[in-house]
Scaffold this motif. Sequence first.
Motif, mmCIF file in Angstrom:
data_model
loop_
_atom_site.group_PDB
_atom_site.id
_atom_site.type_symbol
_atom_site.label_atom_id
_atom_site.label_comp_id
_atom_site.label_asym_id
_atom_site.label_seq_id
_atom_site.Cartn_x
_atom_site.Cartn_y
_atom_site.Cartn_z
ATOM 1 N N GLU A 113 65.537 15.248 -32.175
ATOM 2 C CA GLU A 113 64.445 15.724 -32.114
ATOM 3 C C GLU A 113 64.509 16.998 -32.594
ATOM 4 N N PHE A 114 63.236 17.757 -33.399
ATOM 5 C CA PHE A 114 63.339 18.792 -33.947
ATOM 6 C C PHE A 114 61.682 19.611 -33.574
ATOM 7 N N ASP A 115 61.621 20.685 -32.945
ATOM 8 C CA ASP A 115 60.302 21.356 -32.866
ATOM 9 C C ASP A 115 59.597 21.489 -34.358
ATOM 10 N N ARG B 78 54.507 23.216 -30.899
ATOM 11 C CA ARG B 78 53.252 22.579 -30.857
ATOM 12 C C ARG B 78 53.301 21.188 -30.982
ATOM 13 N N GLY B 79 54.567 20.774 -31.435
ATOM 14 C CA GLY B 79 54.795 19.195 -31.472
ATOM 15 C C GLY B 79 56.174 19.160 -31.846
ATOM 16 N N PHE B 80 56.718 17.743 -32.079
ATOM 17 C CA PHE B 80 58.161 17.552 -32.456
ATOM 18 C C PHE B 80 58.127 16.436 -33.458
ATOM 19 N N THR C 70 55.038 13.830 -32.834
ATOM 20 C CA THR C 70 54.194 13.997 -31.585
ATOM 21 C C THR C 70 53.623 15.525 -32.139
ATOM 22 N N TRP C 71 52.454 15.230 -31.742
ATOM 23 C CA TRP C 71 51.438 16.848 -31.950
ATOM 24 C C TRP C 71 50.695 16.948 -30.661
ATOM 25 N N TYR C 72 50.800 18.041 -30.011
ATOM 26 C CA TYR C 72 50.247 18.554 -29.145
ATOM 27 C C TYR C 72 48.719 19.338 -29.486
#
Length: 86
Positions: A56-58, A63-65, A83-85
């Motif tokens: 995983e990488f931010d 605000r996502g990864f 994944t986007w917040y």
Amino acid sequence: MSDWAWDYNPSEEYLTAGLPPGVVAEVERLATELAALGPEAVRVGRPIDREGGLREFDILGGRGFISFLAVPRHACVYICNITWYG
């Protein structure tokens, strides 16, 4: 510079559906940078205590990864999840 490539897995349409264009551009920029690392990409991101496997990488300041696989025998980095917040 590495001769590695990157790709979406399972597909670009599946992973990027509904994401803002700026997020997709950042993911593609990071994927290009990861591919440029070549075999060293197996050590980037989380988990930090081991190499290989799903990593995983931010993105965009946390605000996502992205989740990715670096596969040395394919000389490719596969983007597996975004994944986007927002």
